[in-house]
Each structure stands twice: as structure tokens, then as C-alpha cells.
Design a protein around this motif. Structure first.
Motif, PDB file in Angstrom:
ATOM      1  N   ILE A 105       0.838  -1.203   0.000  1.00 40.39           N
ATOM      2  CA  ILE A 105       0.000   0.000   0.000  1.00 40.39           C
ATOM      3  C   ILE A 105       0.871   1.250   0.000  1.00 40.39           C
ATOM      4  O   ILE A 105       0.617   2.198  -0.740  1.00 40.39           O
ATOM      5  N   ALA A 106       1.914   1.228   0.805  1.00 43.99           N
ATOM      6  CA  ALA A 106       2.801   2.394   0.863  1.00 43.99           C
ATOM      7  C   ALA A 106       3.397   2.683  -0.510  1.00 43.99           C
ATOM      8  O   ALA A 106       3.415   3.830  -0.966  1.00 43.99           O
ATOM      9  N   MET A 107       3.872   1.628  -1.185  1.00 46.73           N
ATOM     10  CA  MET A 107       4.440   1.814  -2.521  1.00 46.73           C
ATOM     11  C   MET A 107       3.400   2.359  -3.487  1.00 46.73           C
ATOM     12  O   MET A 107       3.664   3.304  -4.245  1.00 46.73           O
ATOM     13  N   LEU A 108       2.230   1.736  -3.479  1.00 45.94           N
ATOM     14  CA  LEU A 108       1.199   2.193  -4.411  1.00 45.94           C
ATOM     15  C   LEU A 108       0.782   3.626  -4.106  1.00 45.94           C
ATOM     16  O   LEU A 108       0.528   4.404  -5.035  1.00 45.94           O
ATOM     17  N   GLN A 109       0.751   3.984  -2.842  1.00 42.89           N
ATOM     18  CA  GLN A 109       0.394   5.361  -2.509  1.00 42.89           C
ATOM     19  C   GLN A 109       1.414   6.334  -3.081  1.00 42.89           C
ATOM     20  O   GLN A 109       1.044   7.371  -3.634  1.00 42.89           O
ATOM     21  N   LEU A 110       2.674   5.973  -2.969  1.00 40.75           N
ATOM     22  CA  LEU A 110       3.703   6.829  -3.556  1.00 40.75           C
ATOM     23  C   LEU A 110       3.485   6.993  -5.050  1.00 40.75           C
ATOM     24  O   LEU A 110       3.545   8.096  -5.589  1.00 40.75           O
TER      25      LEU A 110
ATOM     26  N   GLY B  56      -0.942  -4.827  -7.455  1.00 37.53           N
ATOM     27  CA  GLY B  56      -2.385  -4.610  -7.447  1.00 37.53           C
ATOM     28  C   GLY B  56      -3.133  -5.875  -7.056  1.00 37.53           C
ATOM     29  O   GLY B  56      -4.052  -5.831  -6.249  1.00 37.53           O
ATOM     30  N   LYS B  57      -2.702  -6.987  -7.608  1.00 40.68           N
ATOM     31  CA  LYS B  57      -3.363  -8.242  -7.279  1.00 40.68           C
ATOM     32  C   LYS B  57      -3.278  -8.542  -5.788  1.00 40.68           C
ATOM     33  O   LYS B  57      -4.268  -8.949  -5.177  1.00 40.68           O
ATOM     34  N   ARG B  58      -2.105  -8.337  -5.226  1.00 42.20           N
ATOM     35  CA  ARG B  58      -1.960  -8.615  -3.796  1.00 42.20           C
ATOM     36  C   ARG B  58      -2.900  -7.750  -2.965  1.00 42.20           C
ATOM     37  O   ARG B  58      -3.249  -8.089  -1.855  1.00 42.20           O
ATOM     38  N   LEU B  59      -3.303  -6.626  -3.513  1.00 46.65           N
ATOM     39  CA  LEU B  59      -4.199  -5.730  -2.787  1.00 46.65           C
ATOM     40  C   LEU B  59      -5.647  -5.895  -3.229  1.00 46.65           C
ATOM     41  O   LEU B  59      -6.508  -5.097  -2.868  1.00 46.65           O
ATOM     42  N   GLY B  60      -5.899  -6.924  -4.034  1.00 42.66           N
ATOM     43  CA  GLY B  60      -7.281  -7.209  -4.390  1.00 42.66           C
ATOM     44  C   GLY B  60      -7.794  -6.481  -5.615  1.00 42.66           C
ATOM     45  O   GLY B  60      -8.981  -6.527  -5.905  1.00 42.66           O
ATOM     46  N   PHE B  61      -6.916  -5.791  -6.361  1.00 36.80           N
ATOM     47  CA  PHE B  61      -7.338  -5.174  -7.610  1.00 36.80           C
ATOM     48  C   PHE B  61      -7.583  -6.260  -8.648  1.00 36.80           C
ATOM     49  O   PHE B  61      -6.792  -7.201  -8.763  1.00 36.80           O
ATOM     50  N   SER B  62      -8.645  -6.134  -9.398  1.00 36.82           N
ATOM     51  CA  SER B  62      -8.850  -7.049 -10.518  1.00 36.82           C
ATOM     52  C   SER B  62      -7.967  -6.619 -11.677  1.00 36.82           C
ATOM     53  O   SER B  62      -7.520  -5.471 -11.748  1.00 36.82           O
ATOM     54  N   LEU B  63      -7.723  -7.529 -12.579  1.00 32.38           N
ATOM     55  CA  LEU B  63      -6.935  -7.189 -13.758  1.00 32.38           C
ATOM     56  C   LEU B  63      -7.630  -6.091 -14.556  1.00 32.38           C
ATOM     57  O   LEU B  63      -6.969  -5.212 -15.105  1.00 32.38           O
ATOM     58  N   ALA B  64      -8.940  -6.136 -14.588  1.00 33.54           N
ATOM     59  CA  ALA B  64      -9.682  -5.119 -15.335  1.00 33.54           C
ATOM     60  C   ALA B  64      -9.468  -3.727 -14.733  1.00 33.54           C
ATOM     61  O   ALA B  64      -9.288  -2.748 -15.468  1.00 33.54           O
ATOM     62  N   GLU B  65      -9.459  -3.659 -13.419  1.00 36.67           N
ATOM     63  CA  GLU B  65      -9.215  -2.372 -12.754  1.00 36.67           C
ATOM     64  C   GLU B  65      -7.834  -1.836 -13.111  1.00 36.67           C
ATOM     65  O   GLU B  65      -7.669  -0.663 -13.456  1.00 36.67           O
ATOM     66  N   THR B  66      -6.860  -2.705 -12.990  1.00 37.97           N
ATOM     67  CA  THR B  66      -5.490  -2.286 -13.278  1.00 37.97           C
ATOM     68  C   THR B  66      -5.356  -1.846 -14.726  1.00 37.97           C
ATOM     69  O   THR B  66      -4.726  -0.838 -15.018  1.00 37.97           O
ATOM     70  N   ARG B  67      -5.995  -2.611 -15.600  1.00 36.34           N
ATOM     71  CA  ARG B  67      -5.916  -2.250 -17.019  1.00 36.34           C
ATOM     72  C   ARG B  67      -6.531  -0.878 -17.257  1.00 36.34           C
ATOM     73  O   ARG B  67      -5.999  -0.061 -18.008  1.00 36.34           O
ATOM     74  N   GLU B  68      -7.643  -0.620 -16.594  1.00 39.53           N
ATOM     75  CA  GLU B  68      -8.300   0.678 -16.767  1.00 39.53           C
ATOM     76  C   GLU B  68      -7.346   1.813 -16.362  1.00 39.53           C
ATOM     77  O   GLU B  68      -7.225   2.809 -17.088  1.00 39.53           O
ATOM     78  N   LYS B  90     -10.078   8.760 -11.010  1.00 39.79           N
ATOM     79  CA  LYS B  90      -9.730   7.366 -10.727  1.00 39.79           C
ATOM     80  C   LYS B  90      -8.610   7.278  -9.700  1.00 39.79           C
ATOM     81  O   LYS B  90      -8.606   6.417  -8.822  1.00 39.79           O
ATOM     82  N   ILE B  91      -7.647   8.151  -9.844  1.00 35.79           N
ATOM     83  CA  ILE B  91      -6.543   8.156  -8.887  1.00 35.79           C
ATOM     84  C   ILE B  91      -7.072   8.422  -7.471  1.00 35.79           C
ATOM     85  O   ILE B  91      -6.706   7.743  -6.519  1.00 35.79           O
ATOM     86  N   GLN B  92      -7.959   9.407  -7.370  1.00 33.58           N
ATOM     87  CA  GLN B  92      -8.563   9.696  -6.062  1.00 33.58           C
ATOM     88  C   GLN B  92      -9.289   8.472  -5.522  1.00 33.58           C
ATOM     89  O   GLN B  92      -9.175   8.133  -4.330  1.00 33.58           O
ATOM     90  N   ALA B  97      -9.573   4.004  -1.647  1.00 27.97           N
ATOM     91  CA  ALA B  97      -9.663   2.568  -1.398  1.00 27.97           C
ATOM     92  C   ALA B  97      -8.482   2.100  -0.553  1.00 27.97           C
ATOM     93  O   ALA B  97      -8.644   1.285   0.357  1.00 27.97           O
ATOM     94  N   LEU B  98      -7.311   2.654  -0.849  1.00 27.78           N
ATOM     95  CA  LEU B  98      -6.133   2.278  -0.072  1.00 27.78           C
ATOM     96  C   LEU B  98      -6.271   2.735   1.381  1.00 27.78           C
ATOM     97  O   LEU B  98      -5.847   2.019   2.302  1.00 27.78           O
TER      98      LEU B  98
END
Lengths: 131, 131
Positions: A105-110, B56-68, B90-92, B97-98
Motif C-alpha cells: 500500500i505504501a508503494m502504491l500510494q507513492l 495490485g493483485k496482492r491488494l485485491g485489484f482485478s486485472l480489469a481495474e489495473t488495465r483501466e 480514478k486516482i482519487q 480505497a487504499l
DNA sequence: TTTTTACTTTACGTTTACGTAAACTTCCGC
DNA sequence: GCGGAAGTTTACGTAAACGTAAAGTAAAAA
């Protein structure tokens, strides 16, 4: 005072899940509501379990993982030393996994912060200098 | 100096995923390696993308989310104000979510700590007073 | 030259976590 | 007493994220 028993739709609306999901969790041995006739009655501890299930889900725990923890925990009350040691091990594992998640999370936040400011720069650029 | 191109198995072993997964991510439009003949060649940025996908996967993001997110980011270089605003939104969203995940982790850590100490107590009890 | 070894595509299979529909029963308000 | 809401079971359907097998290419090693 909040009530000490809940209907399936009480919990469904409180936690914003479908009744289908709640029944599915029961089918997967994660919840064990009592019954009045056919109807499911959820206790306070049942409600806490549901909360834990959902929290686990948000963190990427599978239902099987959560169920395993529940089972170890339940058995630990009557359990042998071996059971307790196994439970301890699983707890350590989960704690380490959470530590990794914190790092992720820390990395992604950065990265999101960086993306955000670059995005902001681009927007300012467009305003001041409309191509 | 680390090499600037990678084979599929380089990345697979570095990040401990199967080549099948990496190809699947390409199929899902998350990666676009160049080719030498048939063979996939991954660049440094490709490697970074893979790292982001897995995080992203480790944090529960779907591949579709990441692709978007990737798509919005890619388009943002050439994009209009509207695109940039959408990306910003989207960034917000991801940042919020984080934040929620941080809260979830904090709660779970508390519960695991509590479970851990109760487990420890039970083990001490068993040692001093073997039923 | 033959045989690994690494890579490729195609395609069907599998698991998880439910959605959705059918076909009830039970209770509550009117 | 009747309609509708909320509950139930059973069962088939589905999306995501790959696994796995089949069948082939290409280059390196023996």
C-alpha cells in the motif's frame, strides 16, 4: 441498545451484501445461525463473524482462508498444545501477510501521489497553454 | 547493471509467477511486449508494469481495474482535459480505497494481536496446569 | 544430427464467489 | 381470507484468473 439478534436482511443491509452471499457463507461453513422454524437467526457473535469475513475479503482473503482461521480459533478453546501451536503459526502468517500488504500500500500510494501530481501538471499546462 | 530486456521466463522467475499468467496479462491488454520473431521481449517499463499488476493483485485489484488505470495513464499523455480529469478521479478513488485498506489492516492487526495473546495465555495455562 | 530446452498458439478445464430463476412456505397488514 | 413481503431450498449459470494438455517452432547443446 442495539438488538442482540438479527435477521438475514438486517445483516445484508447493514453490511451491504446480498442475502445470497450470507447464505453462501453458511454453506461454506463460515456462519452457523440458529433457526426459528426455517428462518435464520443471527446472534451478536454471528454478526461479528460476518464483519470479519467481509474485512478479510476486502484484504484479499479467500473464504477458505477465513474459514480455516475460524476453525482453528474455535477448536483452540478445547484444543491440545498442538492445536494451539498451529493456531499460533497461522496467526503469525497472517500478521506477516498484513505487513507485506502495508508495504504494498505504501508503494502504491507513492506511485499514485506521483501520478496525481504529474496529472495535475498536465492539467495546468493545458489551461495555460491550450495546445 | 541490470539488463534492459527480459525473456518471459526471466520475469516469471523474478516475480514468481507462471509464464502462463504473464501471457494471460498480455491477452487481457495489460502488457505489450515487442517480439523477436515469435518470441516476446520485455522492456524495463514492461517489467515495471508487471510489478504493478502483481502489487495490485496482492491488494485485491482485478486485472480489469489495473488495465483501466494503465489505459487512462497511457491516454493521458496525449489526452484532453476530460481525459485528465477522469484519470484524476480514478486516482482519487484508488487512494481512498487504499485508505480503507489501511483501516482494515489496522483492525485486523488488533484482532490478531488479541488472538495471539489469548492463544499464548492458553498455552502457558496448559504448561503450568496440564489438565 | 539428434535431442533437449525454451518458446509459441489454441483450446478446453477448474476454482471461487457468488447471481439468478423456480418453486415453495410463513407471516403481516388490510 | 388474501395479497404481498420476506424467508426458504435446489439447482443451474457466470465471470475472473488462471491451469493444463496438445501440438508445433527454433535454437542451443551433446
Amino acid at each position: 441498545m442495539s438488538p442482540s439478534t438479527f435477521s438475514i436482511s438486517d445483516l445484508a443491509s447493514e453490511f451491504d451484501v446480498t442475502t445470497r452471499s450470507i447464505r453462501f457463507y453458511e454453506d461454506q461453513k463460515l456462519l452457523f445461525p440458529t433457526r426459528r422454524g426455517q428462518t435464520r437467526i443471527y446472534s451478536g457473535p454471528d454478526r461479528v463473524r460476518l464483519k470479519l469475513i467481509l474485512r478479510g475479503k476486502r484484504l484479499g482473503f479467500s473464504l477458505a482462508e477465513t474459514r480455516e482461521l475460524f476453525e482453528l480459533w474455535d477448536e483452540s478453546t478445547t484444543g491440545s498444545m498442538k492445536q494451539l501451536e498451529l493456531l499460533m503459526t497461522k496467526i503469525q502468517e497472517k500478521k506477516m501477510a498484513l505487513e507485506q500488504q502495508l508495504k504494498d500500500i505504501a508503494m502504491l500510494q507513492l506511485e499514485l501521489d506521483s501520478a496525481e501530481s504529474r496529472c495535475q501538471d498536465a492539467m495546468n499546462e493545458l489551461k495555460n497553454n491550450p495546445a
